[in-house]
Design a protein around this motif. Structure first.
Motif, PDB file in Angstrom:
ATOM      1  N   GLN A   1      -3.477   4.322   1.706  1.00  0.00           N
ATOM      2  CA  GLN A   1      -4.089   4.502   3.019  1.00  0.00           C
ATOM      3  C   GLN A   1      -4.913   5.784   3.037  1.00  0.00           C
ATOM      4  O   GLN A   1      -4.480   6.828   2.536  1.00  0.00           O
TER       5      GLN A   1
ATOM      6  N   ALA B   1      -4.116  -0.656   7.003  1.00  0.00           N
ATOM      7  CA  ALA B   1      -5.079   0.389   6.636  1.00  0.00           C
ATOM      8  C   ALA B   1      -4.713   1.737   7.242  1.00  0.00           C
ATOM      9  O   ALA B   1      -4.996   2.788   6.657  1.00  0.00           O
ATOM     10  N   GLY B   2      -4.102   1.716   8.407  1.00  0.00           N
ATOM     11  CA  GLY B   2      -3.761   2.962   9.080  1.00  0.00           C
ATOM     12  C   GLY B   2      -4.851   3.391  10.040  1.00  0.00           C
ATOM     13  O   GLY B   2      -6.024   3.036   9.895  1.00  0.00           O
TER      14      GLY B   2
ATOM     15  N   VAL C   1       0.873  -1.179   0.000  1.00  0.00           N
ATOM     16  CA  VAL C   1       0.000   0.000   0.000  1.00  0.00           C
ATOM     17  C   VAL C   1       0.901   1.216   0.000  1.00  0.00           C
ATOM     18  O   VAL C   1       2.092   1.132   0.309  1.00  0.00           O
TER      19      VAL C   1
ATOM     20  N   SER D   1       1.420   5.103   1.564  1.00  0.00           N
ATOM     21  CA  SER D   1       1.022   5.940   2.691  1.00  0.00           C
ATOM     22  C   SER D   1       0.288   7.168   2.153  1.00  0.00           C
ATOM     23  O   SER D   1       0.300   7.436   0.942  1.00  0.00           O
TER      24      SER D   1
ATOM     25  N   ASN E   1      -8.946   4.206   9.609  1.00  0.00           N
ATOM     26  CA  ASN E   1      -9.401   3.661   8.329  1.00  0.00           C
ATOM     27  C   ASN E   1      -9.932   2.235   8.460  1.00  0.00           C
ATOM     28  O   ASN E   1     -10.053   1.529   7.466  1.00  0.00           O
TER      29      ASN E   1
END
Length: 989
Positions: A531, A553-554, A483, A485, A557
């Motif tokens: 994210q 996902a952070g 992913v 950032s 989220n």
């Protein structure tokens, strides 16, 4: 000698040798190796032996060669240095004819410190001239068509040490007052003699260690040489053991073959000492190949494996080490471990490490190794040596392992790539290996079970040495989750980041890794999710899933839903792309979780679980994790998508998964699965649909069309359609039904709706009552449903008839003969007799065995015997099949050919060898029983293990007077009884 050389050349030109038979058969099993040069390199194995005209010596060597041909997945040839054919150049020519361009030559029964090794090097082109004084007669040189590797000889191999310890163990009566004396040839050169002494000293230490582990350490181990000019001579060593040390001498030949030395030379020396002052093995138990032929084969297989299977290079501390099999054994042995674990580590490294470092040496500092085996496992020291203990995690329980336990995770910490490897249960001879092993480890096993485990470990060793990687392992290479950032930086999360904790694997992290990968693939394809632009909803809330989603996902989220106690319905992740409001739902299928999983989980969480329940739950956890690592998506997940509408936003409102329709793009080159959980699953194989943008759709519809069916509906009516494509092949549809709606006289059946005639038409399908499904294959799309229909009552099975013969009523073999005749395996004579005392020929027994095992007839190409024309027409197909299946073999002839001798009577010892060969092909190695026959000494050494195994399984027995009568021809009554018992033992009746 010159005449012998000319004769050999002539025979090579005008005859086909038995070696060609070996090569042709073994070529059928040739398999590619896992290397970049697999298409160009075709390896083969050359077994090299010294040679003598004594059949007592050569027959066991041929037997070993035959078995190696069956065991090894590449061509095998046998060549003798002198005296008899086939010689080494002949064997090399046969390998050339098989297309071999890389020969691994393994010296059998020859020390690495013998002049014979130098002569072999000369013949193979590995040295320019012959050693020592000028030879009166020249040795003919071979002409290999590629690389030749000459491996070390048997020397002090640990497998030889185990055999010698076994031979001495049979002689031990009072270990503390006994000394083992190893009798060896020795060398006529100073350098060679130093090597012999070092080897014998090493073997002595290994033997003593093995005997000590069994509780019978000897007073000491000595060695002596058969050549009187060498010191110490055998006579001197035995004298010292008896008169200086005051012990009984247990004399064992080392790499001395059955024949002159074991039968006359050594006994002649020992007769100089008083009876009772020494003990010496019986004839047939004195040489490696007659006492433990399987171990002689294992050594050849070991030497070949060391050269032919992948050997990764490992860079550590500025030095690069080639990880050979011998190196793995050395590391394990130094840690008090050994084979088969060292071989397992070698084969695992050869699969996983080149996948993670395909173009460069393995960087040890970047490697992590995780296993579900216990830390006491013998493979661990090898990886500790490579990586260091901090990055090697063995997580199992020593007291109990399962078929899931031999699972390994290799991670490249620099790239995030991971290889999951599982050792297939068949490699161990079946899943029952683990229960057997646990009983032995926990002191619960009987002596028979302990012996059975030893036999299984030998089978494991053979499989690890000889089978290609795809036959012993299942493995998968996985990339990290990628992913970006919020500021666009690339973030990689490997399975090691999400699924590996300090002392265990994390189920939640494993689920998240697999499910997020599926969701990202559906929503983004090859694009990188960012994210903040996607959201994840989890149906369950635990620390493990929280940690995983926080990483990927952070913060902000993801949403955790659900409350304890959780069940299978909670295990889903819904991934929503905020820009399109499109959601991919990845939900666990109920069958992912074993039956007691959630009940035990609740007890563990509540602190009410017993120790046994806690241990059981850990087993079930590992089963689930293993499924998440290895099983296909369609077996463990229901995956579908839906859209809420709108072009942005999203929030935390992704719903729990529920739908009556699914639509999925048909992927090229793989099977596409589309499922509405609990209602329908559609599987579209690769190539079954044409069209670049085809979509498969399954939707639950109303029941209107079922009104006139006249049958109770058991499930949902499903409409399966295809968009933007054409169905060009067959697809599989699995329909779910409610089994509680079935009456006792009903069964479920799948139907499709024929629009043209307006009626439901039954499909041929497979019913799984336990899961409540019917699966059918179709070549058209329409409405599908499951209805209840009247159960078809199958006719009662016809019992196997028992034929009655008028001349064996009341005979001990009447039942066996009658039953086999009823099965169509044997027949009587036109006058209604069986003639139980008539002797049986090789052609007859081959025909009976092939019919009994339901083997298809073989072709004429299998009959390579010199006397093939004499095999009767009625038996040719059966004999060819028996040869093809490795059930029967020919008799080696001095000119290198083989004969079948169809009319030759079959002796009882040959029959025992045949039935055990079949038995072990079907059920694996059988531990031989002790031979207590009054005439056990007359059973040939090569057949003792087979007779013992046949006795252990109750297939053969002795006569009332306690004899076995090894060479007595088998009569029809005995053959019938043995065949019926064999079928019982292998489950073929």
């Amino acid at each position: 000698m010159m005449m012998f050389v000319r004769q050999k050349r002539l025979k090579r030109l005008i005859g086909t040798s038995l070696i060609l038979t070996l090569i042709l058969f073994s070529c059928f099993f040739a398999l590619p190796f896992q290397s970049s040069a697999a298409a160009e390199v075709k390896p083969g194995v050359l077994i090299v032996a010294h040679g003598t005209n004594d059949p007592e010596w050569t027959t066991p060597v041929w037997e070993a060669a035959y078995e190696l041909r069956d065991n090894l997945p590449y061509p095998v040839a046998l060549g003798f240095l002198e005296e008899i054919e086939p010689d080494i150049p002949t064997a090399v020519e046969q390998l050339n004819a098989a297309g071999v361009n890389k020969i691994v030559a393994v010296p059998l029964f020859i020390s690495s410190y013998s002049n014979h090794i130098e002569e072999i090097k000369y013949v193979l082109g590995l040295r320019e001239d012959l050693p020592g004084e000028e030879h009166e007669e020249p040795l003919e040189r071979a002409r290999p068509q590629g690389e030749v590797i000459l491996t070390p000889a048997i020397d002090d191999h640990p497998l030889l040490a185990e055999v010698l310890a076994g031979q001495i163990g049979l002689l031990v009566e009072n270990a503390g007052s006994e000394i083992g004396v190893l009798a060896a040839h020795g060398s006529d050169s100073e350098e060679g003699q130093i090597g012999w002494v070092d080897n014998l000293a090493s073997l002595g230490m290994q033997i003593q260690e093995r005997l000590a582990n069994k509780g019978t350490p000897l007073k000491g181990i000595k060695y002596g040489f058969l050549f009187e000019s060498l010191t110490p001579s055998l006579r001197e060593a035995v004298y010292e053991a008896i008169y200086t040390d005051g012990a009984t001498a247990l004399v064992i030949p080392v790499m001395v073959s059955e024949g002159h030395f074991t039968g006359r030379k050594i006994p002649g020396i020992l007769k100089e000492f008083p009876d009772g002052a020494y003990r010496y093995p019986e004839a047939g138990q004195r040489a490696l190949v007659t006492f433990k032929k399987s171990y002689a084969n294992r050594i050849v297989e070991w030497r070949a494996a060391n050269e032919l299977w992948p050997r990764p290079e490992v860079k550590k501390g500025g030095e690069t080490t080639v990880l050979t099999l011998d190196k793995c054994q050395e590391i394990a042995q130094n840690a008090g471990k050994g084979y088969p674990d060292s071989v397992l580590a070698f084969r695992l490294a050869g699969v996983a490490l080149p996948a993670l470092w395909p173009d460069s040496p393995v960087v040890a500092d970047d490697l992590m190794v995780v296993s579900l085996l216990p830390s006491e496992a013998g493979s661990k020291p090898v990886f500790d040596y490579m990586v260091g203990t901090a990055d090697v995690k063995y997580m199992g329980n020593w007291k109990k392992i399962t078929s899931v336990s031999p699972t390994f995770i290799f991670a490249n910490k620099a790239t995030g790539e991971v290889v999951w490897v599982h050792v297939k249960p068949d490699t161990f001879g079946g899943k029952d290996f683990f229960n057997l092993r646990n009983r032995v480890v926990n002191g619960q096993a009987s002596p028979d079970e302990q012996a059975a485990l030893k036999a299984r470990q030998d089978l494991l060793l053979k499989n690890l040495l000889t089978r290609p990687a795809e036959a012993i392992f299942a493995w998968k290479k996985v990339s990290p989750l990628g992913v970006s950032s919020p500021d666009g930086a690339l973030l990689k999360f490997s399975y090691a980041n999400l699924g590996v904790e300090e002392n265990k694997l994390c189920l939640c992290g494993s689920f998240a890794f697999r499910a997020l990968g599926e969701g990202f693939a559906i929503l983004y394809g090859e694009r990188m999710p960012q994210q903040g632009r996607f959201e994840v909803v989890s149906g369950w809330a635990t620390e493990g899933i929280d940690n995983a989603l926080r990483l990927v996902a952070g913060e902000g989220n993801y949403v955790l839903q659900g409350e304890e106690p959780f069940n299978a319905d909670n295990y889903y992740l819904a991934v929503t792309d905020r820009a399109t409001s499109r959601t991919a739902v990845v939900k666990a299928k109920p069958q992912l979780f074993p039956e007691d999983f959630f009940a035990l989980r609740s007890k563990v969480k509540q602190g009410t679980a017993t120790p046994d329940e806690k241990a059981r739950f850990q087993e079930l956890r590992l089963q689930v994790i293993w499924s998440l690592l290895f099983k296909p998506t369609g077996e463990i997940f229901s995956v579908y998508t839906y859209s809420k509408g709108g072009t942005g936003g999203g929030g935390s409102g992704a719903p729990a998964p529920s739908a009556d329709r699914v639509e999925k793009p048909v992927q090229a080159g793989v099977t596409t699965e589309a499922e509405v959980p609990g209602k329908v699953k559609v599987e579209v194989p690769a190539g079954a649909v044409s069209g670049a943008n085809a979509m498969i759709k399954a939707e639950v519809v109303g029941n209107e069309k079922t009104a006139g069916a006249g049958m109770p509906l058991l499930g949902k009516v499903v409409d399966v359609t295809l968009k933007n494509g054409t169905l060009t092949g067959k697809i599989t549809i699995t329909l779910y039904f409610d089994k509680s709606k079935l009456a006792k006289d009903q069964e479920p059946a799948a139907f499709y709706y024929d629009e043209k005639v307006g009626r439901w038409v039954r499909l041929e399908g497979t019913v799984d009552l336990e899961k409540g499904t019917v699966t059918a294959t179709v070549d058209h799309l329409t409405l599908f449903a499951v209805f209840a229909v009247a159960r078809e009552v199958p006719p009662l099975p016809t019992p196997t008839p028992v034929v009655t013969f008028k001349d064996i009523q009341g005979h001990w073999a009447a039942d066996a003969a009658g039953r086999l005749a009823g099965m169509g395996l044997i027949s009587g004579y036109p006058d209604g007799t069986f003639r139980p005392d008539r002797e049986v020929t090789r052609a007859e027994i081959a025909a009976i065995m092939v019919r009994a095992l339901k083997v298809a007839p073989g072709g004429e190409q299998e009959l390579k015997f010199r006397d093939s024309a004499k095999i009767p027409a009625w038996a040719r197909g059966a004999v060819a099949a028996a040869v093809r299946e490795g059930l029967v073999k020919g008799y080696p002839q001095p000119d290198g050919t083989a004969t079948f001798e169809a009319d030759r009577l079959v002796s009882r010892v040959e029959m025992a060898a045949l039935v055990v060969r079949i038995l072990e092909k079907k059920i694996g190695t059988v531990t031989p029983a002790e031979l207590k026959f009054a005439d056990a000494g007359t059973i040939p050494g090569w057949a003792k293990a087979s007779v013992g195994a046949a006795v252990a399984k109750g297939i053969v027995a002795g006569y009332p007077d306690g004899t076995f009568r090894a060479e007595k021809p088998v009569i029809r009554a005995e053959a019938a009884a043995m065949v019926l018992r064999l079928l019982d033992a292998v489950g073929n009746r």
